[in-house]
Structures are given as C-alpha cells and as structure tokens.
Write an enzyme that holds these catalytic residues in place. Structure first.
Site, PDB file in Angstrom:
ATOM      1  N   CYS A   2      16.139 157.465  75.669  1.00 34.19           N
ATOM      2  CA  CYS A   2      15.452 157.825  74.439  1.00 34.19           C
ATOM      3  C   CYS A   2      14.724 159.151  74.656  1.00 34.19           C
ATOM      4  O   CYS A   2      14.386 159.491  75.784  1.00 34.19           O
ATOM      5  CB  CYS A   2      14.431 156.762  74.070  1.00 34.19           C
ATOM      6  N   ARG A  28      20.388 163.965  74.099  1.00 36.44           N
ATOM      7  CA  ARG A  28      20.314 162.789  74.955  1.00 36.44           C
ATOM      8  C   ARG A  28      21.012 161.587  74.330  1.00 36.44           C
ATOM      9  O   ARG A  28      21.286 160.610  75.007  1.00 36.44           O
ATOM     10  CB  ARG A  28      18.845 162.431  75.233  1.00 36.44           C
ATOM     11  N   TRP A  78      17.522 154.932  71.313  1.00 40.69           N
ATOM     12  CA  TRP A  78      18.870 154.461  71.660  1.00 40.69           C
ATOM     13  C   TRP A  78      18.713 152.959  71.811  1.00 40.69           C
ATOM     14  O   TRP A  78      18.099 152.489  72.759  1.00 40.69           O
ATOM     15  CB  TRP A  78      19.265 155.127  72.985  1.00 40.69           C
ATOM     16  N   ASN A 104       9.944 154.407  76.387  1.00 40.01           N
ATOM     17  CA  ASN A 104      11.279 154.565  76.964  1.00 40.01           C
ATOM     18  C   ASN A 104      11.369 153.564  78.106  1.00 40.01           C
ATOM     19  O   ASN A 104      10.504 153.553  78.978  1.00 40.01           O
ATOM     20  CB  ASN A 104      11.438 156.005  77.489  1.00 40.01           C
ATOM     21  N   GLY A 105      12.368 152.708  78.093  1.00 41.55           N
ATOM     22  CA  GLY A 105      12.516 151.698  79.148  1.00 41.55           C
ATOM     23  C   GLY A 105      12.652 150.318  78.540  1.00 41.55           C
ATOM     24  O   GLY A 105      12.959 150.186  77.344  1.00 41.55           O
ATOM     25  N   GLU A 472      37.881 163.196  87.425  1.00 46.27           N
ATOM     26  CA  GLU A 472      36.901 163.904  86.606  1.00 46.27           C
ATOM     27  C   GLU A 472      37.548 164.408  85.305  1.00 46.27           C
ATOM     28  O   GLU A 472      36.938 164.342  84.232  1.00 46.27           O
ATOM     29  CB  GLU A 472      36.297 165.064  87.408  1.00 46.27           C
ATOM     30  N   LYS A 476      36.362 163.407  81.543  1.00 47.71           N
ATOM     31  CA  LYS A 476      35.999 164.378  80.505  1.00 47.71           C
ATOM     32  C   LYS A 476      36.795 164.082  79.238  1.00 47.71           C
ATOM     33  O   LYS A 476      36.250 164.075  78.145  1.00 47.71           O
ATOM     34  CB  LYS A 476      36.309 165.824  80.949  1.00 47.71           C
ATOM     35  N   GLU A 479      35.638 160.583  77.563  1.00 50.58           N
ATOM     36  CA  GLU A 479      34.286 160.435  77.012  1.00 50.58           C
ATOM     37  C   GLU A 479      34.043 161.275  75.765  1.00 50.58           C
ATOM     38  O   GLU A 479      33.238 160.893  74.927  1.00 50.58           O
ATOM     39  CB  GLU A 479      33.207 160.657  78.067  1.00 50.58           C
ATOM     40  N   HIS A 495      53.153 152.096  92.684  1.00 49.62           N
ATOM     41  CA  HIS A 495      52.550 150.793  92.985  1.00 49.62           C
ATOM     42  C   HIS A 495      51.987 150.131  91.724  1.00 49.62           C
ATOM     43  O   HIS A 495      51.211 149.189  91.818  1.00 49.62           O
ATOM     44  CB  HIS A 495      51.443 150.961  94.040  1.00 49.62           C
ATOM     45  N   LYS A 589      22.673 161.068  77.626  1.00 48.04           N
ATOM     46  CA  LYS A 589      22.728 162.072  78.696  1.00 48.04           C
ATOM     47  C   LYS A 589      22.126 161.543  79.989  1.00 48.04           C
ATOM     48  O   LYS A 589      22.676 161.725  81.058  1.00 48.04           O
ATOM     49  CB  LYS A 589      22.002 163.337  78.239  1.00 48.04           C
TER      50      LYS A 589
END
Ligand code: F6R
Length: 594
Positions: A2, A28, A78, A104-105, A472, A476, A479, A495, A589
């Site tokens: 948040c 974020r 969030w 936040n938390g 990676e 990218k 997401e 395999h 984020k």
C-alpha cells in the site's frame, strides 16, 4: 504494497499535496484510495476529520470538496482484509471522527481486539484489520495523551505493520513501524511522510528512515522520535537522498517501464566505472567465507541463479541460491562461517527479509545488493552495496535486474582477480543494450510482438547463463502481457515440455556466442520439428530462425542484452494487447507481506 503519504506543515493545501503524493505512489499498485484532512477552521468544539475515499484508480479525481488544511494524509490500498469497497479503503476513523488511521501490513490478532472493542461499544464501519487501530487508540486516549495511546495500541498488534495516526484534537501526527517501510522527509517548517522515498523528492531530500520499533511524533513543525516499546527518546538520523526528481518521473515516455528500459545503458556504464572499489571489498568477504547462499524473490531470484553460473564460470567458485520463501527449508546447514548474499531492488520484500532474519539467527554474515538506500535490507545487512539503478517505478523490474547482473559480473571477476575484465564486460553489455534500443531494433521487436500477440503460450529456451535469461524473459512477458510464458533449459525440452508445442507455437531461443550455442540450437530444432515458430536471439543469423533479433556478443555479460530483449518484447506485448505495463493486475511493486 500500500502507498502512504502525509503532510504536516505551513502550507494550506495539504489535501492536494497528499493527492499528488499518492499519485507518485500509484506505481506500487492499489485498488482503492483515500485522504483525510484536519480542517483549518474549527467547525464545532471539536474538529472532525474530513475523509474522502474511492474505489478504483485516482485518475482525474479532484478533492476540491475538501477543506483548506495544513495537516492531511492519504493511502492507496491493496486489499487484504475485506473486499475492495469504499468503506474498506483507508483512512479509517474512530467513533468520534477525531482520530484517523492509515496502515500498511496486517494486524494478525485484529479479530480478538475487534471483539473486545465491540463489547465496549465501538461501532465499526469496515471489515478491515486497520479500523481496529483507530478504535483502540480512541479507547486508550480516555486515560492518556494521544501519542502514548498510539504507542500502547501499536504494541498490542501482532504482525508486521506501519501505522500512522492523526488526532484533530491534539493536532498530532504519529507514525510507528515494525516491518513496513516509512520515510519521513524533513523540510522547511514542514514534514512529509511516505512509504517510499521517491515520493518525498519534490518536497525535500533530507530524510529519516523510520526504523523497526521506532515511533515519530510530529506536532507544530517539530518531529520527536521514540522507541515504540519503551517510549525512550532517540535522535533521528538524517540522510540525504541521492536520487533526483526527474529520475522518479516518467518525463516524455508513455510508461515508466519503457523509460527504465532506456535508462539501462547509462546505468550500466556508471556501474562499470564507479562500483569496482565497493565490489572489491565485497569480493574479499566472499573469498574468506565458507559456503554461501544467494537469495531473492522473483526477478531477484533469477539474478541469483545467474550469479551461480557467473561465480562458477568466471571465479571457479561454488555458490548456492534459493528463492527467499523457500530458504527456510534449506538453511539447516548454515553456520557462523556461512555467507548469505541477499538481492533486492526495494530492500523491503518480506520473504527475502525473513530469510535474512533466519540466516542472521544462525550467525551467518549478511551481504546485500540493494537499490533503495535506507531500506530494511540495506540496514539489516552487515555489508550493503547500492545497485545505483535510481528509483524503479514500473512494477516489472528492468533496470534493477540488469544492475544486479552487472554487480554480479564485477564480483565474479574481482574474485577471479581480474576486475578490469569485469569493467570491460559490463561496458560491452552497456553498448549491446544501446544497440538494441536503436529505432530499427525497437521497431523489429515491436513487429515481432505484433506477430505473436494473440498466442496463448510462449516458450523461451536457453542453456547456461541464457537459462536465467529465459526465466526472466518469460516472467517479463507473463507479468505485463498476461500471455502464458515459460522459460526452460533447452536440454529439458525432450523430458516433457515438447508435448506442448503445436503448429505456430512461439519459441524464443537464446543463442549466444559461447559453449551453449550448438546444444541450444539443437533445442530450437526440436521445437521447430514439432511446428514451433523460432524467434532466434543471437549474435548471428541462422536458417532455422523464423525471425531474428540481433544481440551483440558481450561474452559472459551477454545475459544483460538478452534480458533487455525480453523486457522490450514484454513491454510491446502489453501495450499492443491494451494493458498498462506499469501496473499489472494483481501485482504490487514492493511485496511487504508474506
Ligand atoms: C518481476 C518483479 C518481481 C521482483 C520481486 C522481488 O518483474 O519485479 O519479481 O523482482 O518481487 O522484489 P525486490 O527486488 O524488490 O526484492
């Protein structure tokens, strides 16, 4: 996760200042937002706090209906406890509307506290854990001043939290943290407070990073600091932020992600020039350790995996790696002589911090490669190196990832007693990225994205250092464009994964100028033989490729331009498919929860 922003000072437009602050924190990720202000003019014997909240994005919302105020705070939420509704958005109020809280938390024991408060007659307006804080403070101020009540309430909470509470009666702003980041900017007769240092930059560069267990009380343009547990007075540690405002803004770019992709050549060149002496010190620490683990989450974990190849190949040194959230199941053999190298852009990723905590408990030495100065990881580590990537605002990590790789290359070459080679490799990578960012190359990658935007699956293959590049790249793509993408070691195709290949399935194959070339080409051939559409990413063309993206050879640093191809491709796939690459759905984020 948040976003938090607050202002207390002499300016009369605090709600607008807070709205602008929240906009700077939008990256974020959030699903609702709200602002609370203490009006300048007393409306009655007690001033009621005015709150405005909305679900969805801030967009073009205005706050003209809020009163003039020099004392306001806001929050981008969030959702965790309670759905995405206006009632559940922060700030929350107590029953008298004179105390307001943002948070936040997660207050893990909120249900028990809420039951008690309801018995005492408190009326709750939301389903959130946060609202408990407002009512508990209201309960405690019956017998003590506001700041003491906030402290007492905070000490009742279980879990990792940052809480900011305001009182319109005592005109105080109290911030206390244990786990979630909070930064206090100290300006001219004013204080700004945010969950993220980059949001403070337009106001001041002088900051105090609130540490775990610290409480700040701001009143009449004065800040006092205390230990949250004991109430003992402590002195702030004012630091100067090295980031500039323009680094934290989009400028002329349509999105942060593409801006940050374009910043990479300069960042890499700067790292090559300026990070060597820090890296040499760290290399000496690694050289004297007995067994080491690199840890990180998401992209940072892939950087760790790349690190294991680099240490093996260049420094002939074994290094383990683990995903932050998996580390606790693998750390039984850590001893006091062990070394843990934690990689993180934000320095606030809870799974990484938890892993570090466990390693510390075993006496291991902690080294951090981290981008945010003053972050929890930066402070917790025995030795920290700043990644020098500047503020990264796109949710998908780009420049921080390549900055991590650049540092790992410098580290591996320093360990091999050949630091000049590291500098040369990172400079080569910077030039290779620069070539990729030329108009023709960008248009080519965009055209490839247009050709595959309707595909449901994309496979990315590599071997050796190109394997983490594949992981990676796939991350990218998935997401930001929401296309299912999978990075695979090319040798694993037969395999299992080959069963998924159909006519036209896109397969991105990394073919660098190294010992993996032929074996990876064989993987691409296996894909092609089953109908795969091969997008070759290499330093030279091959007849097998259906399309080709040229990447200059940068020896062991070729992984850097390889992942930049993945970044550009992911970016264009998102934009072509109509998604905002800066704010992918369901993602935030900085992941400050477990
Ligand atoms: C992916 C991404 C995430 C982060 C991960 C760790 O593009 O950004 O996977 O890499 O959440 O974040 P930091 O590096 O801040 O610890």
């Amino acid at each position: 996760m948040c976003g938090i922003f607050g202002y207390i000072g002499t300016k009369q437009n605090a709600p607008t200042i807070v709205l602008e602050g929240l906009k700077r924190l939008e990256y974020r990720g959030y699903d609702s937002w709200g602002i609370a202000a203490v009006p300048q003019q007393k409306t009655s014997h007690k001033t009621e706090i005015i709150v405005k909240k909305q679900t969805g994005k801030i967009g073009n919302a205005t706050i003209d209906d809020m009163p003039p105020s020099s004392f306001a705070f806001g929050h981008t939420r969030w959702a965790t406890h309670g759905g995405i509704t206006e009632q559940n958005a922060h700030p929350h109020l107590d029953c008298s509307n004179t105390i307001s809280v943002i948070h936040n938390g997660i207050i893990e024991n909120y249900e028990t506290l809420k039951r008690d408060l309801i018995k005492k007659g408190h009326i709750f307006a939301s389903e959130t854990d946060t609202e408990v804080a407002a009512h508990l403070i209201e309960e405690y101020i019956k017998t003590m001043p506001f700041d003491k009540a906030v402290r007492k309430a905070f000490n009742m909470f279980e879990g990792f939290n940052a809480i900011i509470a305001i009182s319109s009666i005592e005109q105080k702003f109290v911030a206390v943290r244990n786990g979630s980041p909070l930064v206090i900017g100290v300006g001219n007769n004013e204080h700004v407070l945010a969950s993220d240092a980059s949001a403070i930059l337009p106001h001041t560069s002088e900051v105090h990073f609130l540490q775990d267990g610290e409480m700040a009380v701001i009143q009449d343009e004065k800040m006092s600091l205390y230990e949250a547990k004991t109430g003992k007075h402590i002195d702030p540690t004012i630091q100067r932020l090295s980031w500039s405002i323009s680094q934290a803004e989009k400028g002329t770019y349509p999105h942060y992600m593409i801006k940050e992709i374009h910043e990479q050549p300069e960042i890499l060149a700067t790292i090559a020039e300026h990070s060597v002496s820090d890296v040499k010190k760290l290399a000496a620490i690694i050289a004297s350790s007995y067994g080491g683990y690199m840890i990180g989450c998401g992209s940072a974990a892939y950087a760790c995996l790349a690190g294991t190849y680099l240490f093996s190949k260049i420094a002939k040194r074994h290094m383990n790696w683990a995903i932050g959230s998996e580390f606790s199941y693998q750390q039984d053999f850590l001893t006091k002589k062990s070394l843990v190298i934690a990689l993180s852009q934000s320095g606030e990723t809870m799974d990484t911090l938890e892993a570090v905590k466990q390693a510390k408990a075993k006496g291991a030495l902690i080294v951090a490669l981290v981008n945010v100065m003053g972050s929890t990881l930066y402070r917790e580590a025995d030795h920290a190196i700043l990644l020098s990537a500047g503020p990264e605002k796109g949710v998908a990590s780009t420049k921080a990832f390549t900055a991590k790789l650049a540092h790992l290359i410098l580290l591996a070459t320093a360990l091999a007693d050949d630091p000049d080679r590291g500098t040369a490799l990172v400079k080569k990578a910077a030039l290779a990225v620069n070539s990729l960012l030329k108009k023709r190359s960008l248009e080519r990658i965009e055209a490839i994205a247009e050709g595959i935007e309707k595909k449901e699956h994309i496979y990315v293959i590599g071997r050796g250092l190109s394997y983490p590049a594949s992981l990676e790249t796939a991350l990218k793509i998935k997401e930001v464009s929401y296309i299912h993408a999978e990075g695979l070691p090319a040798g694993e195709l037969k395999h299992g994964p080959l069963a998924l290949v159909e006519q036209g399935t896109p397969c991105i194959a990394f073919l660098p100028n190294d010992e993996t070339y032929s074996a990876n080409l064989a993987g691409a051939m296996e894909m092609k033989a089953r109908g795969g559409h091969i997008i070759g990413v290499s330093y030279k063309k091959h007849e097998l490729f259906d399309t080709y993206i040229h990447v200059d050879d940068a020896e062991e640093a070729t992984i850097i331009p390889q992942v930049v191809v993945g970044q550009i491709l992911g970016y264009h796939l998102a934009v072509i498919r109509g998604f905002d690459p800066d704010m992918p759905r369901n993602l935030a984020k900085s992941v400050t929860v477990k």
